[in-house]
Design a protein around this motif. Sequence first.
Motif, PDB file in Angstrom:
ATOM      1  N   LEU A 162       0.826  -1.208   0.000  1.00 52.49           N
ATOM      2  CA  LEU A 162       0.000   0.000   0.000  1.00 52.49           C
ATOM      3  C   LEU A 162       0.855   1.250   0.000  1.00 52.49           C
ATOM      4  O   LEU A 162       0.544   2.233  -0.666  1.00 52.49           O
ATOM      5  N   ALA A 163       1.937   1.215   0.775  1.00 56.24           N
ATOM      6  CA  ALA A 163       2.727   2.427   0.963  1.00 56.24           C
ATOM      7  C   ALA A 163       3.644   2.697  -0.208  1.00 56.24           C
ATOM      8  O   ALA A 163       4.039   3.836  -0.429  1.00 56.24           O
ATOM      9  N   ARG A 164       3.972   1.663  -0.965  1.00 55.65           N
ATOM     10  CA  ARG A 164       4.955   1.816  -2.036  1.00 55.65           C
ATOM     11  C   ARG A 164       4.334   2.578  -3.202  1.00 55.65           C
ATOM     12  O   ARG A 164       3.254   2.255  -3.668  1.00 55.65           O
ATOM     13  N   LYS A 165       5.064   3.587  -3.654  1.00 55.23           N
ATOM     14  CA  LYS A 165       4.565   4.353  -4.790  1.00 55.23           C
ATOM     15  C   LYS A 165       4.956   3.644  -6.074  1.00 55.23           C
ATOM     16  O   LYS A 165       6.084   3.202  -6.235  1.00 55.23           O
ATOM     17  N   GLU A 166       3.992   3.560  -6.997  1.00 58.22           N
ATOM     18  CA  GLU A 166       4.275   2.923  -8.275  1.00 58.22           C
ATOM     19  C   GLU A 166       5.211   3.809  -9.084  1.00 58.22           C
ATOM     20  O   GLU A 166       5.020   5.030  -9.164  1.00 58.22           O
ATOM     21  N   ARG A 167       6.219   3.188  -9.656  1.00 59.57           N
ATOM     22  CA  ARG A 167       7.120   3.951 -10.521  1.00 59.57           C
ATOM     23  C   ARG A 167       6.458   4.144 -11.872  1.00 59.57           C
ATOM     24  O   ARG A 167       6.066   3.183 -12.525  1.00 59.57           O
ATOM     25  N   SER A 168       6.328   5.399 -12.274  1.00 59.89           N
ATOM     26  CA  SER A 168       5.669   5.636 -13.563  1.00 59.89           C
ATOM     27  C   SER A 168       6.707   5.739 -14.680  1.00 59.89           C
ATOM     28  O   SER A 168       7.822   6.144 -14.454  1.00 59.89           O
TER      29      SER A 168
END
Lengths: 167, 355
Positions: A161-167
Amino acid sequence: MEHQISSAFWVLSFVILTSAILLVSLKNVFHCALFMVLCLFSVAGIFILLDAEFLAAAQVLIYVGAVSILMIFAIMLTNNLTNRVIKQTNENGLVSLFVCLSFAVGAIMLISKTHSWNYRANELGHDNSLILGKYLMTEFMLPFEVISVLLLAAMIGAIALARKERS
Amino acid sequence: MTFPVAVLELYPLFRWLSGVLESFGFSANTVLIISYAVLGVIMFSALSIIALFLVWWERKIAAHMQQRFGPMRHGWHGWYQTIMDAIKLLQKEDVRVASRDKIVYFWAPVICFVAAYLAYIVMPWGKNLIVADFNIGILYIMAVTTFTVIALLMAGWGSNNKYALLGGMRSAAQVVSYEIPMVASILTVILFVGSMSMVDIVTSQSGWIFNWFIFKLPFGPIAFVTYLIAATAEANRTPFDIPEAEQELVAGFNIEYSGMKFAMFFLAEFINMFTVSALAATLFLGGWNGWSFIPSWAWFLMKTFGVVFLMMLIRWTYPRLRVDQLMEFAWKFLVPVTFANLILAAVIKYAGWHW
């Protein structure tokens, strides 16, 4: 000695209840977290009175040393939460009061109805951490493992949940 | 007459004390309480003297490693320099931030100081020289030292200063991360002793020198080294002193503290260093075991000060780690190594391939 133990119990209960009430009613979130530390630490004192030293140490180590610190971290990292007095209101106050009361009454009824407990802490002898370990590895192996897997799943879920998706 | 548990080495003192007190007509219970209070005062004074000595020693070692003399003015090689410093700190004005969180700001140094001293209840200073031998001894020490983290966070938050807050969080993150490899290294010892009592841990290493846990090949030395690394980080010392980093940052959680409150943090730091060194000596170096012509407490102090000396040499030798390297080192290197070591020790214990 009995007298001192019972007076210690009353003092600890007073501290637990006061800090628990302050924990949910104070307006400063950081102070709430500190009162949670005090509350959980006093619970460790109750464990000591019951001759469950291992549980007391584990309580302090896990709840004071890890859980509370994580909560304080979360409070500090959340924007607009530190240094701000937040109104602590609960719109469902009556409902939660009812839930809490019914739980308390149910627990007290259940405890007072039980006359013979399977294991008492002070019957287990002086070195009860050894016995605790043996039981965790034999009789209560399955619940122990299930809890461990649950905790692991919760941890992985939190990271996901906390991990930001790398765009 | 019962005495405080297992203070047999101090037996004459307490027998004299209880005789005096009973002649004044105190009850046995009161005498016991007073005896414990006297014992507490003794421990407190001894530890304060040790902390003051460690500050002086650190300054001397730092100076000599950098081709300087260090403190030289007060007494022989400046031996009472730190006493003078303590008196100076006592006299200093207590500068407080106006917008501080009053209660949190006040209690943070107190909790830090008390938590540092609490560990010594179960510390075996010598044969029969221990305040109380809990059956959870080592776990108790780990539990009470976690209060230091709470104190750091309280200091950072109570100061109402963003640098202090960041410093407190940095310290807390570091201490929490390094606690895991530290406990995992200690667990290898507990696994072999089969008890968490400090006295049992020491007596299981008696006999000859190869019964010391550090010589239990192959996992003993690994556990000792990982413990020492984690302990250095726990005590916030270089190369893991990013919470302080006085040359690079505006210190950490303690920047808004002055006078005696600062001194309490400072002394607690040195007491913590002594605690982790004493634990290393007890767990891995045989505690008070040694040739019997030297008293057991002298062995304990010699081993502990040896570990302290090692930590001071490390401090003034290695550069400090960056904060991300610090975390990566803890989670990606130390944690796997200590857990693999623990499993290895368990396998060896189960198979019986040890002496």
